[in-house]
Design an enzyme around this catalytic site. Structure first.
Site, PDB file in Angstrom:
ATOM      1  N   SER A 169       0.616  -1.204  -0.136  1.00 19.42           N
ATOM      2  CA  SER A 169      -0.130  -0.090   0.030  1.00 19.42           C
ATOM      3  C   SER A 169       0.890   1.293  -0.073  1.00 19.42           C
ATOM      4  O   SER A 169       2.223   1.085   0.558  1.00 19.42           O
ATOM      5  CB  SER A 169      -0.637  -0.261   1.221  1.00 19.42           C
ATOM      6  OG  SER A 169      -1.426   1.005   1.097  1.00 19.42           O
ATOM      7  N   TYR A 190      -2.027  -0.221  10.372  1.00 15.40           N
ATOM      8  CA  TYR A 190      -1.889  -0.674   8.491  1.00 15.40           C
ATOM      9  C   TYR A 190      -0.411  -0.335   7.973  1.00 15.40           C
ATOM     10  O   TYR A 190      -0.416  -1.373   7.338  1.00 15.40           O
ATOM     11  CB  TYR A 190      -2.638  -0.440   8.655  1.00 15.40           C
ATOM     12  CG  TYR A 190      -3.401  -0.434   6.531  1.00 15.40           C
ATOM     13  CD1 TYR A 190      -3.540  -1.367   6.980  1.00 15.40           C
ATOM     14  CD2 TYR A 190      -2.931   0.573   5.548  1.00 15.40           C
ATOM     15  CE1 TYR A 190      -3.891  -2.003   4.769  1.00 15.40           C
ATOM     16  CE2 TYR A 190      -3.524   0.378   4.410  1.00 15.40           C
ATOM     17  CZ  TYR A 190      -3.690  -0.848   3.997  1.00 15.40           C
ATOM     18  OH  TYR A 190      -4.247  -1.300   2.600  1.00 15.40           O
TER      19      TYR A 190
END
Length: 267
Positions: free
Chosen positions: A146, A159
């Protein structure tokens, strides 16, 4: 299922295939004539979706597994090896995105879930295929990271940490496997319109639909790129974020009011 020249069509093994990026990638590979080994926790739902696509049953197989359960994902991999053969591309796509606040004790369990799913789950997805790919001297492992892997963002501690680990794990594997003819591709999506991002209540610049992401991801994997941010505009943002001095970066992110939602509502 064979290709037009009579040879067995190449095989994709992908986790998290029941929705979002995983489902869009599966559809793109099916369009290209690949065979599919599809993994998801919701096996019945995924199987129904495959039937609805009208694909021949020889083209696909569904394996129900939760990547957090090492026995389940390794059983799915072994079943794929026995029933369909050694994949040509393995995409470790299954992942979760949820905000945490480490001032709450209960969010330590959420952090563990993020790491178990996004990092350990990725490693457990790759592991069963490594020896076979090395012996064959071909194959491609794809890790879905990501843009959040580039810097730590408020509310995204778990995350960002998990996706940063994905980047480093894939980079390590790339160095270890290149002498064996096995490629490792790291893809870093920006904001993609999926069930995960639809829960966000903050601006998402350069939001991209999943089918467009899948098209660009398919091309990047076929090219064997080492690292690719999709869409390219987020690649520019990521480069700027990466090189911002820490002091300036801290002032910018410290002024942001938006935070990723926690799994449990704040009081």
């Amino acid at each position: 299922m064979s290709s037009p020249n009579g040879q067995m069509a190449p095989l994709l093994f992908i986790t998290g295939a029941s929705s979002g990026i995983g489902q869009a990638l599966a559809a793109r590979y099916a369009q290209a004539g690949w065979r599919l080994a599809l993994v998801a926790r919701r096996g019945a739902l995924l199987q129904q979706w495959c039937v609805e696509q009208g694909w021949p049953v020889s083209q696909w197989a569904v394996y129900e597994a939760d990547v957090r359960d090492l026995a389940q994902i390794q059983a799915a991999a072994q079943a794929c090896l026995q029933q369909q053969g050694v994949p040509d591309v393995v995409v470790a796509n299954a992942g979760i995105s949820v905000g945490i606040d480490l001032s709450y004790q209960e969010d330590l369990a959420v952090l563990k879930d993020l790491l178990d799913t996004n990092v350990l789950g990725l490693a457990a997805t790759f592991q069963p295929f490594l020896d076979a790919m090395k012996q064959r001297r071909s194959g491609c492992l794809v890790g879905i990271a990501s843009v959040a892997s580039v810097r730590g963002l408020p509310g995204h501690a778990g995350y960002c940490a998990a996706k940063g680990a994905v980047v480093q794990l894939c980079e390590t594997l790339r160095g270890e496997l290149q002498a064996h003819g096995v490629k490792v591709v790291t893809l870093a999506p920006g904001y993609i319109d999926t069930p995960l991002t639809r829960e966000n209540d903050y601006p998402m610049p350069f939001l991209m639909n999943a089918a467009d992401f899948a098209e660009q991801a398919f091309r990047a994997i076929q090219q064997g790129v080492r690292w690719r941010v999709i869409p390219w505009q987020m690649g520019v943002v990521a480069s700027i974020m990466r090189w911002l001095p820490r002091g300036l970066f801290d002032r910018i992110v410290g002024a942001q009011q938006h935070r990723k939602k926690r799994r449990r509502s704040d009081p």
